[in-house]
Design a protein around this motif. Structure first.
Motif, PDB file in Angstrom:
ATOM      1  N   GLY A 137       8.415   2.542   4.380  1.00 20.44           N
ATOM      2  CA  GLY A 137       9.036   3.303   3.253  1.00 20.44           C
ATOM      3  C   GLY A 137       8.978   4.828   2.663  1.00 20.44           C
ATOM      4  O   GLY A 137       7.633   5.037   2.272  1.00 20.44           O
ATOM      5  N   LEU A 138       9.936   5.397   2.877  1.00 20.20           N
ATOM      6  CA  LEU A 138      10.120   7.363   2.504  1.00 20.20           C
ATOM      7  C   LEU A 138      10.290   7.184   1.246  1.00 20.20           C
ATOM      8  O   LEU A 138      11.371   6.926   0.427  1.00 20.20           O
ATOM      9  N   GLU A 139       9.054   7.459  -0.086  1.00 19.97           N
ATOM     10  CA  GLU A 139       9.679   7.276  -1.609  1.00 19.97           C
ATOM     11  C   GLU A 139       9.776   8.583  -1.896  1.00 19.97           C
ATOM     12  O   GLU A 139      10.016  10.109  -1.243  1.00 19.97           O
ATOM     13  N   VAL A 140      11.496   8.579  -1.955  1.00 18.77           N
ATOM     14  CA  VAL A 140      12.290  10.008  -2.448  1.00 18.77           C
ATOM     15  C   VAL A 140      11.635   9.995  -4.098  1.00 18.77           C
ATOM     16  O   VAL A 140      11.399   9.466  -4.923  1.00 18.77           O
ATOM     17  N   VAL A 141      11.059  11.581  -4.218  1.00 21.97           N
ATOM     18  CA  VAL A 141      10.366  11.789  -5.315  1.00 21.97           C
ATOM     19  C   VAL A 141      11.212  13.230  -5.701  1.00 21.97           C
ATOM     20  O   VAL A 141      11.813  14.190  -4.507  1.00 21.97           O
ATOM     21  N   ASN A 142      10.618  13.842  -6.916  1.00 25.67           N
ATOM     22  CA  ASN A 142      11.415  15.025  -7.344  1.00 25.67           C
ATOM     23  C   ASN A 142      10.549  16.166  -6.756  1.00 25.67           C
ATOM     24  O   ASN A 142       9.716  16.379  -5.599  1.00 25.67           O
ATOM     25  N   ARG A 143      11.684  17.645  -7.539  1.00 26.71           N
ATOM     26  CA  ARG A 143      11.123  18.456  -6.127  1.00 26.71           C
ATOM     27  C   ARG A 143       9.867  19.450  -6.559  1.00 26.71           C
ATOM     28  O   ARG A 143       9.098  19.947  -5.451  1.00 26.71           O
ATOM     29  N   TYR A 144       8.938  18.887  -7.483  1.00 27.94           N
ATOM     30  CA  TYR A 144       7.525  19.256  -7.526  1.00 27.94           C
ATOM     31  C   TYR A 144       6.578  18.434  -7.196  1.00 27.94           C
ATOM     32  O   TYR A 144       5.855  18.908  -6.665  1.00 27.94           O
ATOM     33  N   GLU A 145       7.362  17.851  -6.287  1.00 31.03           N
ATOM     34  CA  GLU A 145       6.528  16.761  -5.575  1.00 31.03           C
ATOM     35  C   GLU A 145       6.484  16.697  -3.918  1.00 31.03           C
ATOM     36  O   GLU A 145       5.812  16.135  -2.987  1.00 31.03           O
ATOM     37  N   SER A 146       7.840  17.364  -3.378  1.00 31.80           N
ATOM     38  CA  SER A 146       8.130  17.558  -2.318  1.00 31.80           C
ATOM     39  C   SER A 146       9.345  18.394  -2.337  1.00 31.80           C
ATOM     40  O   SER A 146      10.273  18.710  -3.028  1.00 31.80           O
ATOM     41  N   ASN A 147       8.885  19.256  -1.062  1.00 29.30           N
ATOM     42  CA  ASN A 147      10.529  19.808  -0.939  1.00 29.30           C
ATOM     43  C   ASN A 147      11.254  19.319  -0.031  1.00 29.30           C
ATOM     44  O   ASN A 147      12.398  19.543   0.991  1.00 29.30           O
ATOM     45  N   GLN A 148      11.163  17.738   0.707  1.00 27.63           N
ATOM     46  CA  GLN A 148      12.022  17.227   1.672  1.00 27.63           C
ATOM     47  C   GLN A 148      13.249  16.407   1.397  1.00 27.63           C
ATOM     48  O   GLN A 148      14.074  15.943   1.495  1.00 27.63           O
ATOM     49  N   ASN A 162       2.284  -5.896   4.164  1.00 20.45           N
ATOM     50  CA  ASN A 162       3.634  -5.669   5.273  1.00 20.45           C
ATOM     51  C   ASN A 162       4.097  -4.487   4.705  1.00 20.45           C
ATOM     52  O   ASN A 162       5.584  -4.396   5.476  1.00 20.45           O
ATOM     53  N   TYR A 163       3.885  -3.866   4.052  1.00 21.33           N
ATOM     54  CA  TYR A 163       4.609  -2.915   3.655  1.00 21.33           C
ATOM     55  C   TYR A 163       3.595  -1.593   2.948  1.00 21.33           C
ATOM     56  O   TYR A 163       2.742  -1.182   2.921  1.00 21.33           O
ATOM     57  N   PHE A 164       4.521   0.088   3.866  1.00 15.40           N
ATOM     58  CA  PHE A 164       3.580   1.017   2.972  1.00 15.40           C
ATOM     59  C   PHE A 164       4.275   2.248   3.345  1.00 15.40           C
ATOM     60  O   PHE A 164       4.714   1.988   4.022  1.00 15.40           O
ATOM     61  N   GLY A 165       3.826   2.734   1.890  1.00 13.32           N
ATOM     62  CA  GLY A 165       5.411   3.014   1.667  1.00 13.32           C
ATOM     63  C   GLY A 165       4.497   4.936   0.541  1.00 13.32           C
ATOM     64  O   GLY A 165       3.031   4.853   0.607  1.00 13.32           O
ATOM     65  N   GLY A 166       5.236   5.506   0.256  1.00 14.26           N
ATOM     66  CA  GLY A 166       5.374   6.383  -0.579  1.00 14.26           C
ATOM     67  C   GLY A 166       6.081   7.929   0.384  1.00 14.26           C
ATOM     68  O   GLY A 166       6.603   7.433   0.970  1.00 14.26           O
ATOM     69  N   VAL A 167       5.323   9.044   0.196  1.00 11.87           N
ATOM     70  CA  VAL A 167       5.243  10.530   0.340  1.00 11.87           C
ATOM     71  C   VAL A 167       5.311  10.207   1.826  1.00 11.87           C
ATOM     72  O   VAL A 167       3.586  11.529   1.874  1.00 11.87           O
ATOM     73  N   CYS A 220       1.083  -1.095  -0.073  1.00 16.02           N
ATOM     74  CA  CYS A 220      -0.163  -0.254   0.203  1.00 16.02           C
ATOM     75  C   CYS A 220       1.053   0.939   0.181  1.00 16.02           C
ATOM     76  O   CYS A 220       2.037   1.393   0.624  1.00 16.02           O
ATOM     77  N   SER A 221       0.421   2.006  -0.536  1.00 13.23           N
ATOM     78  CA  SER A 221       0.782   3.385  -0.724  1.00 13.23           C
ATOM     79  C   SER A 221       0.168   5.105  -0.917  1.00 13.23           C
ATOM     80  O   SER A 221      -1.068   4.732  -0.788  1.00 13.23           O
ATOM     81  N   ARG A 222       0.488   5.859  -0.303  1.00 14.29           N
ATOM     82  CA  ARG A 222      -0.051   6.827  -0.797  1.00 14.29           C
ATOM     83  C   ARG A 222       0.721   8.188  -0.148  1.00 14.29           C
ATOM     84  O   ARG A 222       1.857   7.929   0.319  1.00 14.29           O
ATOM     85  N   GLY A 223       0.762   9.750  -0.454  1.00 14.68           N
ATOM     86  CA  GLY A 223       0.992  10.725   0.259  1.00 14.68           C
ATOM     87  C   GLY A 223      -0.101  11.553   0.517  1.00 14.68           C
ATOM     88  O   GLY A 223      -1.221  11.427   0.364  1.00 14.68           O
ATOM     89  N   LEU A 224       1.239  12.309   1.101  1.00 12.85           N
ATOM     90  CA  LEU A 224      -0.101  13.712   2.717  1.00 12.85           C
ATOM     91  C   LEU A 224      -0.826  14.266   1.709  1.00 12.85           C
ATOM     92  O   LEU A 224      -0.220  15.029   0.485  1.00 12.85           O
ATOM     93  N   SER A 225      -1.426  14.739   2.326  1.00 17.75           N
ATOM     94  CA  SER A 225      -2.208  16.555   1.104  1.00 17.75           C
ATOM     95  C   SER A 225      -1.281  17.473   2.088  1.00 17.75           C
ATOM     96  O   SER A 225      -1.161  16.905   3.119  1.00 17.75           O
ATOM     97  N   LEU A 226      -1.642  19.031   1.324  1.00 21.25           N
ATOM     98  CA  LEU A 226      -1.258  20.201   2.492  1.00 21.25           C
ATOM     99  C   LEU A 226      -2.083  20.428   3.477  1.00 21.25           C
ATOM    100  O   LEU A 226      -2.144  20.959   4.810  1.00 21.25           O
TER     101      LEU A 226
END
Length: 295
Positions: free
Chosen positions: A144-155, A100-105, A62-68
């Motif tokens: 899992g901490l997904e590493v994403v581009n600058r347009y999808e995270s500032n972290q 057994n895996y939950f990842g993303g931003v 499973c995966s997801r990213g948070l919202s602002l």
């Protein structure tokens, strides 16, 4: 062999009962071992999904990213609280589905930020992730901490930034999640980030630079596969591709999926599975020959 997965958005943009069967059955027919479900605005029958996974002998991630509005890297305590609630929901759903895996931003919003991360925001993200690492560990879930581009995270835009966060978290159940689509934008190559992660690489997304058919863009997949083989990576490799032919109203807009890159999901999926299997097979053979010659 690595466990090979495919993102559900290749098949359907929602997860109603009918879509659940389509996603899981199609993934199996295309030759995959695992299906990855995005938990953005989840609407699903947990019991039915578990039954379908068992019926078709499929694993799940499973995966997801948070919202602002629900961002653990915000300076607003209420916003952080909402983000923590979303992460707790995701961990619980992953466990309920038998995964057994939950990842993303997980560490902030999946969004283009108007400015850099503040020190208070960084502190809030770190403290929240420490809490979530404990919650996940209690349920047997790897984060899992997904590493994403600058347009999808500032972290976390590079593997080294993710590794720095892992060092501070000091939680064995939290791993780095690399994605070739994002690496193509932010990293200097496809070798050094993988070598730097080593055993702390916990999950991999394979995606082309244009989000379409593998081999149709600019990504150096042979180098990436050689890198995985060189560290003996035995984890999940999941194919990810997006087209306006399949729409999730939350995730598709966030990822700026405006173009129709493909319409035949089965053809796309079978091509990708063969591409990944051949690429990893060739990389392992080359690694074995190299190791033998150096022995």
């Amino acid at each position: 062999m690595n466990t090979l997965g495919i993102h559900a958005l290749v098949w359907a943009g929602d997860f109603t009962s009918a879509s659940a069967r389509k996603v899981i059955e199609s993934s199996k027919r295309a030759g995959y071992d695992l299906v990855e479900l995005s938990l953005h605005a989840p609407v699903m029958d947990i019991a039915l999904t578990r039954d379908l996974l068992q019926e078709f002998d499929m694993q799940i991630a499973c995966s997801r990213g948070l919202s602002l509005a629900a961002d653990i890297s915000s300076e607003d305590p209420e916003c952080v609280r909402r983000g923590i609630a979303k992460l707790q929901e995701g961990i619980t759903m992953t466990a309920q589905l038998g995964g057994n895996y939950f990842g993303g931003v997980l560490y902030g919003a999946l969004a283009k930020y108007p400015g850099p991360l503040t020190e208070k925001g960084r502190y809030n993200a770190m403290e929240s992730m420490k809490r979530m690492a404990d919650v996940a560990a209690a349920k047997g879930i790897t984060l899992g901490l997904e590493v994403v581009n600058r347009y999808e995270s500032n972290q976390l835009n590079t593997a080294l930034q993710a590794l720095e966060m892992l060092d501070k978290l000091n939680a064995p159940g939290v791993k780095v999640h690399l994605d070739t689509y994002h690496m193509n934008i932010e990293e200097t190559d496809f070798l050094q980030p993988v070598l730097a992660c080593g055993a702390r690489l916990g999950y991999v997304h394979i995606g082309e630079s244009n989000r379409g058919y593998l081999g149709s863009g600019t990504i150096d997949f042979p180098e990436f596969f050689r890198a995985l083989a060189s560290i003996g990576y035995e984890g999940v490799i999941t194919f990810e591709s997006f087209s306006s032919a399949v729409v999730n109203h939350d995730l598709s807009n966030t990822l700026a999926v405006w173009r129709n890159l493909w319409s035949d999901g089965m053809d796309l999926a079978k091509h990708a599975r063969q591409f990944i299997a051949d690429g990893m097979g060739n990389a392992r053979k080359a690694s074995n020959v190299s190791n033998a010659s150096n022995a």
